[in-house]
Design a protein around this motif. Structure first.
Motif, PDB file in Angstrom:
ATOM      1  N   PHE A   1      57.015 -22.160 -16.631  1.00  0.00           N
ATOM      2  CA  PHE A   1      57.459 -23.346 -17.351  1.00  0.00           C
ATOM      3  C   PHE A   1      56.997 -24.618 -16.640  1.00  0.00           C
ATOM      4  N   TYR A   2      57.042 -24.589 -15.308  1.00  0.00           N
ATOM      5  CA  TYR A   2      56.607 -25.745 -14.507  1.00  0.00           C
ATOM      6  C   TYR A   2      55.090 -25.716 -14.295  1.00  0.00           C
ATOM      7  N   HIS A   3      54.333 -25.359 -15.341  1.00  0.00           N
ATOM      8  CA  HIS A   3      52.861 -25.402 -15.193  1.00  0.00           C
ATOM      9  C   HIS A   3      52.400 -26.859 -15.084  1.00  0.00           C
TER      10      HIS A   3
ATOM     11  N   GLY B   1      60.017 -33.394 -20.175  1.00  0.00           N
ATOM     12  CA  GLY B   1      59.729 -34.764 -20.606  1.00  0.00           C
ATOM     13  C   GLY B   1      60.856 -35.741 -20.320  1.00  0.00           C
ATOM     14  N   TYR B   2      61.514 -35.567 -19.173  1.00  0.00           N
ATOM     15  CA  TYR B   2      62.633 -36.447 -18.822  1.00  0.00           C
ATOM     16  C   TYR B   2      62.205 -37.905 -18.645  1.00  0.00           C
ATOM     17  N   GLU B   3      61.033 -38.074 -18.002  1.00  0.00           N
ATOM     18  CA  GLU B   3      60.656 -39.427 -17.572  1.00  0.00           C
ATOM     19  C   GLU B   3      60.548 -40.397 -18.755  1.00  0.00           C
TER      20      GLU B   3
ATOM     21  N   GLU C   1      68.994 -42.599 -19.854  1.00  0.00           N
ATOM     22  CA  GLU C   1      70.400 -43.013 -19.960  1.00  0.00           C
ATOM     23  C   GLU C   1      71.304 -42.059 -19.160  1.00  0.00           C
ATOM     24  N   ARG C   2      71.007 -40.760 -19.212  1.00  0.00           N
ATOM     25  CA  ARG C   2      71.762 -39.775 -18.421  1.00  0.00           C
ATOM     26  C   ARG C   2      71.682 -40.130 -16.941  1.00  0.00           C
ATOM     27  N   LYS C   3      70.473 -40.486 -16.501  1.00  0.00           N
ATOM     28  CA  LYS C   3      70.327 -40.846 -15.082  1.00  0.00           C
ATOM     29  C   LYS C   3      71.089 -42.137 -14.780  1.00  0.00           C
TER      30      LYS C   3
ATOM     31  N   ILE D   1      71.339 -29.860  -6.374  1.00  0.00           N
ATOM     32  CA  ILE D   1      71.163 -28.415  -6.615  1.00  0.00           C
ATOM     33  C   ILE D   1      70.440 -28.215  -7.950  1.00  0.00           C
ATOM     34  N   GLY D   2      69.312 -27.495  -7.918  1.00  0.00           N
ATOM     35  CA  GLY D   2      68.506 -27.323  -9.140  1.00  0.00           C
ATOM     36  C   GLY D   2      67.822 -28.635  -9.468  1.00  0.00           C
ATOM     37  N   CYS D   3      67.158 -29.196  -8.458  1.00  0.00           N
ATOM     38  CA  CYS D   3      66.652 -30.581  -8.524  1.00  0.00           C
ATOM     39  C   CYS D   3      65.404 -30.733  -9.380  1.00  0.00           C
TER      40      CYS D   3
ATOM     41  N   VAL E   1      67.058 -28.737  -3.802  1.00  0.00           N
ATOM     42  CA  VAL E   1      66.690 -27.315  -3.828  1.00  0.00           C
ATOM     43  C   VAL E   1      66.496 -26.887  -5.273  1.00  0.00           C
ATOM     44  N   ASP E   2      65.517 -26.011  -5.472  1.00  0.00           N
ATOM     45  CA  ASP E   2      65.278 -25.467  -6.811  1.00  0.00           C
ATOM     46  C   ASP E   2      64.670 -24.085  -6.665  1.00  0.00           C
ATOM     47  N   LEU E   3      64.980 -23.209  -7.623  1.00  0.00           N
ATOM     48  CA  LEU E   3      64.438 -21.856  -7.593  1.00  0.00           C
ATOM     49  C   LEU E   3      62.929 -21.852  -7.844  1.00  0.00           C
TER      50      LEU E   3
ATOM     51  N   SER F   1      67.089 -20.258  -4.193  1.00  0.00           N
ATOM     52  CA  SER F   1      68.116 -20.120  -5.219  1.00  0.00           C
ATOM     53  C   SER F   1      69.408 -20.766  -4.753  1.00  0.00           C
ATOM     54  N   LEU F   2      70.121 -21.340  -5.691  1.00  0.00           N
ATOM     55  CA  LEU F   2      71.440 -21.887  -5.344  1.00  0.00           C
ATOM     56  C   LEU F   2      72.342 -20.784  -4.804  1.00  0.00           C
ATOM     57  N   PHE F   3      72.067 -19.532  -5.180  1.00  0.00           N
ATOM     58  CA  PHE F   3      72.904 -18.438  -4.696  1.00  0.00           C
ATOM     59  C   PHE F   3      72.657 -18.129  -3.218  1.00  0.00           C
TER      60      PHE F   3
ATOM     61  N   ILE G   1      74.837 -31.790  -9.296  1.00  0.00           N
ATOM     62  CA  ILE G   1      74.295 -30.628 -10.012  1.00  0.00           C
ATOM     63  C   ILE G   1      74.233 -31.003 -11.485  1.00  0.00           C
ATOM     64  N   THR G   2      73.024 -31.022 -12.014  1.00  0.00           N
ATOM     65  CA  THR G   2      72.864 -31.446 -13.410  1.00  0.00           C
ATOM     66  C   THR G   2      71.863 -30.548 -14.137  1.00  0.00           C
ATOM     67  N   GLY G   3      72.301 -30.031 -15.269  1.00  0.00           N
ATOM     68  CA  GLY G   3      71.441 -29.177 -16.102  1.00  0.00           C
ATOM     69  C   GLY G   3      71.255 -27.777 -15.556  1.00  0.00           C
TER      70      GLY G   3
HETATM   71  C1  LIG Z   1      67.336 -28.165 -16.934  1.00  0.00           C
HETATM   72  S1  LIG Z   1      66.565 -28.253 -15.352  1.00  0.00           S
HETATM   73  C2  LIG Z   1      67.379 -29.638 -14.580  1.00  0.00           C
HETATM   74  C3  LIG Z   1      66.552 -30.253 -13.471  1.00  0.00           C
HETATM   75  C4  LIG Z   1      67.199 -31.426 -12.742  1.00  0.00           C
HETATM   76  N1  LIG Z   1      68.508 -31.091 -12.245  1.00  0.00           N
HETATM   77  C5  LIG Z   1      67.287 -32.669 -13.614  1.00  0.00           C
HETATM   78  O1  LIG Z   1      68.311 -32.884 -14.250  1.00  0.00           O
HETATM   79  O2  LIG Z   1      66.312 -33.414 -13.659  1.00  0.00           O
HETATM   80  C6  LIG Z   1      67.320 -26.867 -14.508  1.00  0.00           C
HETATM   81  C7  LIG Z   1      66.723 -26.587 -13.145  1.00  0.00           C
HETATM   82  O3  LIG Z   1      67.482 -25.559 -12.495  1.00  0.00           O
HETATM   83  C8  LIG Z   1      66.569 -24.752 -11.779  1.00  0.00           C
HETATM   84  N2  LIG Z   1      67.211 -23.455 -11.483  1.00  0.00           N
HETATM   85  C9  LIG Z   1      67.419 -22.431 -12.335  1.00  0.00           C
HETATM   86  N3  LIG Z   1      68.047 -21.420 -11.700  1.00  0.00           N
HETATM   87  C10 LIG Z   1      68.243 -21.817 -10.419  1.00  0.00           C
HETATM   88  C11 LIG Z   1      68.817 -21.198  -9.268  1.00  0.00           C
HETATM   89  N4  LIG Z   1      69.327 -19.964  -9.299  1.00  0.00           N
HETATM   90  N5  LIG Z   1      68.842 -21.887  -8.111  1.00  0.00           N
HETATM   91  C12 LIG Z   1      68.308 -23.151  -8.046  1.00  0.00           C
HETATM   92  N6  LIG Z   1      67.737 -23.774  -9.095  1.00  0.00           N
HETATM   93  C13 LIG Z   1      67.708 -23.116 -10.272  1.00  0.00           C
HETATM   94  C14 LIG Z   1      65.355 -24.673 -12.691  1.00  0.00           C
HETATM   95  O4  LIG Z   1      64.178 -24.286 -12.025  1.00  0.00           O
HETATM   96  C15 LIG Z   1      65.282 -26.108 -13.216  1.00  0.00           C
HETATM   97  O5  LIG Z   1      64.480 -26.921 -12.393  1.00  0.00           O
END
Ligand SMILES: C[S@@+](CC[C@H](N)C(=O)[O-])C[C@H]1O[C@@H](n2cnc3c(N)ncnc32)[C@H](O)[C@@H]1O
Length: 179
Positions: free
Chosen positions: A10-12, A18-20, A27-29, A47-49, A66-68, A95-97, A112-114
């Motif tokens: 997905f991150y190709h 398309g957040y930017e 507005e969320r930011k 987390i999940g940045c 951190v991001d997976l 991983s967040l885990f 932690i968002t999204g």
């Molecule tokens: C919808 S995006 C949100 C990205 C960011 N938080 C933002 O709002 O701009 C969800 C993110 O969570 C990451 N993610 C999914 N599973 C994860 C895990 N187990 N640990 C860490 N990150 C994870 C994905 O790779 C993706 O970058």
């Protein structure tokens, strides 16, 4: 739950959602940043940045993302490398885990968002709460910002602020907790 390979595909490209350029994401930011605690913060964790859409605007002498997805983290590191304040940021593909205080230290602010959705955490919201509790300093703040219809979690702290607003055809829930 989505794998590293699926997320990396997905991150190709950078900014795959398309957040930017999306007014709802800008507005969320803006809303998220406006609710952050005032005063100087020492350590912040996102987390999940992803590639740093929110992370680069977060306060903190030191900000850890951190991001997976390894590709998301590569993009984030590239972005940090061309910033004047790039030294403020550390990015890790994990991983967040696998997060722990032992590995990363503790934080005054966790964002932690999204991320707290079934496709990312399955049904492990209780485990996510334990992991976050390990990382968050007493008196620290946790900011959660998610599509309400998909959100899997709530947190066992005092909720000091909350708002609901339209986001990409859904309702977004922004919550600030104090431990
Ligand atoms: C919808 S995006 C949100 C990205 C960011 N938080 C933002 O709002 O701009 C969800 C993110 O969570 C990451 N993610 C999914 N599973 C994860 C895990 N187990 N640990 C860490 N990150 C994870 C994905 O790779 C993706 O970058």
């Amino acid at each position: 739950m989505q794998t590293v390979a699926e997320l990396d595909e997905f991150y190709h490209r950078a900014d795959p959602w398309g957040y930017e350029n999306n007014p709802d994401d800008r507005e969320r930011k803006r809303k998220l940043l406006s609710l952050l605690p005032s005063g100087e913060l020492n350590r912040t964790l996102d987390i999940g940045c992803g590639d740093g859409f929110i992370t680069f605007d977060l306060p903190g002498k030191s900000v850890v993302g951190v991001d997976l997805s390894t590709r998301a983290i590569e993009f984030a590191k590239q972005r940090a490398s061309v910033r004047e304040d790039g030294d403020r940021f550390e990015y890790y593909a994990m991983s967040l885990f696998n997060l722990s205080k032992k590995a990363l230290g503790s934080f005054n602010l966790i964002v932690i968002t999204g991320v707290l959705y079934k496709q990312y955490i399955g049904s492990s919201s209780a485990l996510v709460n334990l992991i976050i509790d390990d990382l968050l300093e007493p008196g620290g703040y946790l900011v959660s910002c998610h599509i309400n219809e998909w959100l899997m979690s709530s947190f066992p702290y005092n909720r000091v602020d909350a708002s609901l607003y339209n986001y990409r055809g859904y309702t977004h829930k922004l919550e600030v907790y104090k431990k």
